[in-house]
Scaffold this motif. Structure first.
Motif, PDB file in Angstrom:
ATOM      1  N   GLU A   1       3.680   1.567  -1.216  1.00  0.00           N
ATOM      2  CA  GLU A   1       4.416   1.744  -2.473  1.00  0.00           C
ATOM      3  C   GLU A   1       3.536   2.307  -3.593  1.00  0.00           C
ATOM      4  O   GLU A   1       4.036   2.759  -4.620  1.00  0.00           O
ATOM      5  CB  GLU A   1       5.004   0.401  -2.914  1.00  0.00           C
ATOM      6  N   LEU A   2       2.236   2.221  -3.390  1.00  0.00           N
ATOM      7  CA  LEU A   2       1.324   2.720  -4.429  1.00  0.00           C
ATOM      8  C   LEU A   2       1.474   4.243  -4.570  1.00  0.00           C
ATOM      9  O   LEU A   2       1.673   4.939  -3.574  1.00  0.00           O
ATOM     10  CB  LEU A   2      -0.119   2.372  -4.073  1.00  0.00           C
ATOM     11  N   PRO A   3       1.360   4.761  -5.781  1.00  0.00           N
ATOM     12  CA  PRO A   3       1.629   6.192  -5.998  1.00  0.00           C
ATOM     13  C   PRO A   3       0.642   7.123  -5.279  1.00  0.00           C
ATOM     14  O   PRO A   3       1.004   8.217  -4.881  1.00  0.00           O
ATOM     15  CB  PRO A   3       1.528   6.339  -7.520  1.00  0.00           C
ATOM     16  N   PHE A   4      -0.548   6.677  -5.093  1.00  0.00           N
ATOM     17  CA  PHE A   4      -1.568   7.587  -4.507  1.00  0.00           C
ATOM     18  C   PHE A   4      -1.814   7.300  -3.017  1.00  0.00           C
ATOM     19  O   PHE A   4      -2.736   7.834  -2.424  1.00  0.00           O
ATOM     20  CB  PHE A   4      -2.902   7.442  -5.265  1.00  0.00           C
TER      21      PHE A   4
ATOM     22  N   THR B   1       0.835  -1.206   0.000  1.00  0.00           N
ATOM     23  CA  THR B   1       0.000   0.000   0.000  1.00  0.00           C
ATOM     24  C   THR B   1       0.870   1.255   0.000  1.00  0.00           C
ATOM     25  O   THR B   1       0.603   2.223  -0.700  1.00  0.00           O
ATOM     26  CB  THR B   1      -0.930  -0.001   1.246  1.00  0.00           C
TER      27      THR B   1
ATOM     28  N   GLN C   1      -2.267   7.126   0.708  1.00  0.00           N
ATOM     29  CA  GLN C   1      -2.356   8.119   1.796  1.00  0.00           C
ATOM     30  C   GLN C   1      -2.966   7.440   3.019  1.00  0.00           C
ATOM     31  O   GLN C   1      -3.842   6.572   2.859  1.00  0.00           O
ATOM     32  CB  GLN C   1      -3.260   9.285   1.387  1.00  0.00           C
TER      33      GLN C   1
END
Lengths: 284, 809
Positions: A56-59, A54, A61
């Motif tokens: 590492e995911l670009p979005f 999670t 938060q």
């Protein structure tokens, strides 16, 4: 839990540690049992792969619990935090094991928490874990990992909660089935001689109650002096949970292989009660 | 003018007849304290005590030791015992304004019981409240409320989690909160997998996650509100449980004290506070954490934890009978109006209402407070504080340190207590007159003056009173009793002490001391009772102990270091008598007074005054002499003499006019040229008409001269001239009386200077004839001749001088 007899054989105990108050309690309980049985203690700390991914995911938060503000999840920071937690878990584990002078091994694993714990526990005779983990918000009943572990674990499982854990009284739900007998024997194996034992006899009539009591008394023999038998005509988890609550047990010993209570009822019962539970597997 | 006859021995000592007593010893008397005399003071006290209006406080004035306090206590004991017992007073915590503790009154004896009840109440609360909150029912309810919150939170999150799961999105629990991530087959997509997704899919996922995040945020934002609601519910539950638990305990106390409105109100406030702060009763262990116990504190009192529910009994009249009579020996401001004490805790001074210390005004409230005026005035601010209390009719405790900013700690302002106390000040007369004249408040606040006399009439009644009083001393001090002869000697001593054979001293302290000293000698002499001999021994011993200085002076006279002639006759020289006061002892001593005359203008020069060694009274006396001389010899001719007068070998100054008659005799001798017999000494003042007036210390003066004569050997000619009006003051020593009886010593009562000069010179003074002259050979005749001669000489000299002057010019 000192003064145990040896009705059940335990050579290795796996303890899932996430440094939560519940898991600390489970570590203490597991160490005590291991000390009695001269068993080895296996500490498991799992770095949750889902959390790492999670981050590492670009979005990605995270929403802060106490401020309700959004903040990007920093994977490097998370990695550091997990390493720190692992170190902390190891220190705690080591200190506890050394205090009880028992052989011990510690593993830091990375993967899905439940799968890794259950996999590691396969090599052990007992899996000890907290009723819930490091959940930001407390909830009633079992945490998601514990809930799944109860269902999927192949070994005996000891679920503990934080706070003081009096061993006495022990409470066994007995219906005469092999699983129930096994649970009763396990309870006797863990009990001190001066401990109190409540046996809930699941019987819908007096004759059956008498028969079950006679059976149970034979199993108990003279191992425990303070014993009480209670007749329970109900088999639903809600009523059973209420009755268990009235007895306020220090440890609830159950089997999921009972005739009167199906496994789901037992799982719901474990979920509904807030007491330490030893779930005895018939297979071992 | 006939010369007066010497006094008879009977006139020198007013003996008390022991046979006039009906008792054999003081043992036969009841031993109760009786103060006789002082009728004026007693009446003032009766009036002052009876007057209940503002400002009718009493100032008992009189010399120390005259029984002011004893008389007052005697009166008050009778009066106060018939009066109502005043109320008890307590200080309690003020739940509205903690810095202003409340004062509560209640009937006598109730305060301690109330304090005890409150201690028991605290004990009860320590059991009842934890009991109520540890009950299963409460635990269940509390758990239920808390779990309602958890359930609410969990169910909201679970619902969101499920909603996310439907869209293949997982709710991930992070170390600090929550996050959402897309999943496939139960596992979160890693970054590579996600990047491989089609842009539309990524957009949808991001949109979904964004929406879910907002939903989660919305839930999170509601959590504090739910928590507050839960806290409110818990508080409500707790207060209900606490109120229910404590109600029976308070109901019991409220019923008990239902007749006392202030207590009932206080109990309501305590109950409210206990319910509000019920949790303080949970930890019984720390409740009994011990601090040093103060005397009088009960169990649990060591802890200051529940101080605000405790009672500070300021006034406990449970054992008081009638109105209280309090004598405060140290009337400092703190001891008078009370004080607020402090405790050092962790290096800081702290206080609370339990540390309020009552003062004498509190203890005497509803009764009488006796204070020594001098001590009161010596204590800083105490007099002002007392006046303020009387004026405002309330006792307000103010910390001295706070008043003057000497302490920076937070202190208290206790509620004032209404004052209804009769204040009685004891003090010397000059203190009374000083206050009366200098303090404008004094006369308003102390309207009754009880003036204690230092002497009383001597008669059979007062003899019996004296005996009764001596008996009471004996009983009080557990001494040997006095036989009737000893009592008679005590009375004679009292008379001598008063300086008047017809009076008795009321200085009971001196009498008490003499009884004590006589007891000592009675024991030394193995007497069962104190005898006259023991009393006399005590008096003699006292004189001996104080006799160092008089002895030294006497030695100096005997060795002619101090020149006092007691044998020859000298012109213009006379033995005057003076009294010295050393501590509480006094003794007489002769002094040589000489006078020389020369030509002059009629002035009498007092050398003592010229060198500033003469006091104003002495100077006045000398000026009177000039008046006398002028009146007697200056009508027909100018007085052309100048006389100088001096106290020989006087180095310490002279004051008083008791030597003025002696000085006049010396002057008359010098003017007339007739010598004065030095075997006589003189005392007495004189006026412009030559009348001899009374003086003080006559006994000491006579004894002083007698002792010298005795040392040199009594010749049968020696004696003393005293004013006739001092005869009643004579209470002379036994050896003096004996010498007079044996005609070895004489005491002449003189009324006029002409009588005295005849005794002193053996020459008649000479009465004035019709033509204004005096018979020849008399003192006055010789004086007139001498003065005439001097006037002539002066006139001659003056004429010679005037005649010479023109020639010179």
């Amino acid at each position: 839990m000192t003064g145990l007899s040896k009705r059940i054989t335990i050579k290795r105990i796996a303890v899932a540690i996430d440094c939560s108050p519940h898991s600390r309690a489970s570590l203490s309980a597991a160490a005590e049992i291991a000390g009695f049985f001269n068993a080895e203690l296996l500490g498991i700390f799992v770095e949750d792969i889902n959390l790492i991914r999670t981050a590492e995911l670009p979005f990605s938060q995270e929403i802060h619990l106490h401020t309700a503000q959004f903040e990007p999840l920093d994977s490097l920071k998370l990695e550091r935090m997990l390493k720190q937690q692992a170190k902390e878990a190891y220190e705690l584990f080591k200190q506890t094991a050394e205090r009880f002078d028992i052989p011990h091994t510690f593993r830091t694993l990375r993967g899905r928490v439940l799968a890794e714990v259950l996999s590691a526990a396969l090599e052990s005779d007992l899996l000890a874990m907290g009723r819930s983990g490091k959940t930001p918000l407390c909830r009633r009943g079992l945490g998601s990992t514990a809930k799944k572990a109860v269902r999927e674990s192949k070994t005996h499982i000891l679920l503990t909660r934080s706070g003081p854990t009096p061993v006495s009284p022990l409470l066994v739900v007995y219906d005469g089935s092999p699983g129930a007998k096994h649970a009763l024997e396990a309870a006797l194996g863990l009990a001190r001689r001066d401990a109190a034992l409540h046996v809930f006899l699941v019987a819908n009539n007096v004759q059956k109650h008498a028969a079950l009591q006679k059976e149970a008394e034979m199993i108990i023999a003279k191992m425990i002096v303070k014993k009480q038998f209670h007749m329970l005509p109900w088999t639903d988890s809600g009523m059973l949970a209420q009755c268990i609550h009235m007895a306020e047990p220090g440890l609830l010993v159950l089997s999921d292989n009972m005739a009167a209570l199906g496994p789901e009822t037992v799982y719901r019962l474990i979920d509904a009660t807030d007491y330490p539970v030893l779930l005895v597997r018939h297979a071992t | 003018m006939p010369t007066p006859r010497p006094l008879s021995p009977q006139e020198l000592y007013n003996q008390c007849d022991p046979e006039s007593f009906s008792f054999a010893s003081t043992k036969d008397l009841d031993g109760k304290i009786k103060i006789s005399g002082q009728e004026r003071a007693r009446e003032a006290i009766r009036f002052g005590i009876g007057m209940k209006h503002n400002g009718f406080n009493i100032f008992a004035l009189g010399p120390a030791g005259t029984g002011k306090q004893t008389t007052l206590e005697q009166h008050l004991r009778d009066t106060a015992s018939r009066e109502a017992v005043p109320e008890d007073w307590c200080y309690v915590y003020n739940f509205e304004t903690m810095r202003q503790p409340r004062a509560i009154s209640m009937p006598a004896g109730k305060a301690c019981a109330f304090r005890h009840d409150m201690e028991n109440l605290i004990e009860g609360l320590l059991t009842v409240i934890p009991g109520a909150f540890s009950s299963e029912e409460y635990q269940e309810q509390e758990k239920d409320i808390k779990e309602q919150l958890n359930e609410k939170q969990a169910s909201e999150i679970d619902a969101l989690e499920k909603k996310a799961a439907e869209k293949n999105i997982a709710l991930i629990r992070t170390p600090s909160g929550f996050a959402f991530a897309p999943i496939r087959k139960g596992e979160v997509l890693n970054a590579e997998e996600f990047m491989r997704l089609k842009p539309e899919e990524k957009e949808i996922i991001e949109k979904e996650i964004s929406s879910l995040k907002e939903s989660m945020q919305s839930i999170m934002m509601q959590v504090p509100k739910w928590q507050r609601a839960t806290q409110e519910k818990l508080k409500e539950l707790n207060q209900q449980v606490a109120a229910f638990a404590v109600k029976p305990l308070f109901a019991e106390q409220k019923t008990k004290y239902q007749d006392y409105k202030a207590i009932a109100e206080y109990l309501d406030e305590v109950e409210k506070d206990v319910v509000e702060h019920f949790d303080q009763f949970f930890d019984k262990e720390s409740a009994s954490q011990q601090m040093p116990l103060m005397p009088g504190q009960g169990k649990n009192a060591g802890s200051r934890r529940f101080n605000h529910y405790r009672i500070n009994v300021a006034i406990d009249n449970s054992r008081t009978e009638g109105a209280p009579v309090i004598y405060e020996d140290k009337p400092s401001i703190q001891n008078l109006v009370g004080d607020i004490e402090h405790l050092a805790q962790m290096g800081t001074l702290v206080t609370d209402f339990t540390l309020i210390k009552p003062g004498a005004l509190h203890r005497a409230n509803g009764g009488y407070l006796i204070l020594d005026a001098r001590r009161l005035l010596l204590e800083p601010l105490a007099y002002e504080a007392l006046k303020k209390a009387i004026r405002t009719r309330q006792i307000r405790i103010e910390s001295l340190a706070q008043l003057y900013g000497m302490a920076s700690t937070v202190s208290l302002d206790p509620e004032p207590i209404p004052l209804q106390t009769k204040i009685i000040l004891l003090g010397e007369r000059r203190l009374y007159y000083l206050l009366s004249s200098q303090d404008p408040d004094f006369n308003e606040l102390f309207k009754v003056a009880a003036d204690f006399d230092d002497e009383m009439e001597r008669n059979q009644d007062s003899h019996l009173s004296y005996a009764g009083f001596i008996s009471s001393i004996v009983n009080r001090e557990k001494l040997k009793h006095l036989d009737r002869y000893a009592v008679a000697r005590m009375i004679e001593y009292g008379s001598r002490l008063s300086g008047d054979s017809k009076k008795l001293s009321t200085h009971i302290q001196s009498i008490t001391d003499l009884v004590n000293e006589s007891d000592y000698y009675a024991k030394q002499n193995n007497h069962d009772l104190i005898t006259r001999q023991d009393v006399q021994q005590a008096i003699d011993a006292r004189r001996y102990r104080a006799g160092r200085i008089p002895g030294k002076i006497e030695d100096a006279i005997l060795q002619n270091t101090i020149l006092i002639d007691t044998e020859s006759e000298k012109v213009g020289q006379i033995n005057g008598l003076s009294v010295y006061m050393l501590g509480n002892q006094s003794f007489g001593k002769p002094s040589r007074i000489t006078t020389r005359i020369k030509m002059g203008k009629g002035e009498v020069i007092d050398i003592e005054r010229e060198v500033d060694m003469g006091g104003p009274i002495h100077s006045k006396g000398v000026m009177i002499l000039a008046g006398f001389l002028g009146g007697r010899f200056g009508e027909e001719q100018p007085l052309s003499l100048s006389a100088t007068l001096v106290f020989e070998q006087s180095y310490g100054g002279v004051e008083g006019d008791s030597a003025s008659s002696a000085e006049l005799y010396a002057l008359l001798s010098a003017i007339s040229g007739k010598p004065i017999k030095q075997c006589l000494a003189v005392t007495g003042s004189v006026n412009q008409y030559g009348e001899v007036q009374a003086i003080g210390g006559v006994n000491e003066k006579i004894e002083g001269f007698f002792d010298l004569c005795k040392q040199r050997g009594l010749t049968g000619k020696q004696g003393v001239l005293i004013p006739a009006s001092n005869t009643r003051n004579l209470m002379l020593r036994n050896d003096v009386v004996e010498a007079v009886e044996e005609q070895n010593f004489f005491i002449y009562p003189v009324t006029h200077i002409d009588e005295g000069i005849e005794i002193l010179t053996g020459v008649s003074a000479g009465e004035r004839l019709e033509d204004g002259s005096y018979p020849e050979g008399t003192i006055n005749g010789l004086a007139v001749e001498q003065l005439k001669s001097m006037t002539e000489k002066q006139k001659q000299l003056s004429e010679n001088t005037n005649n010479k002057n023109p020639e010179e010019s």
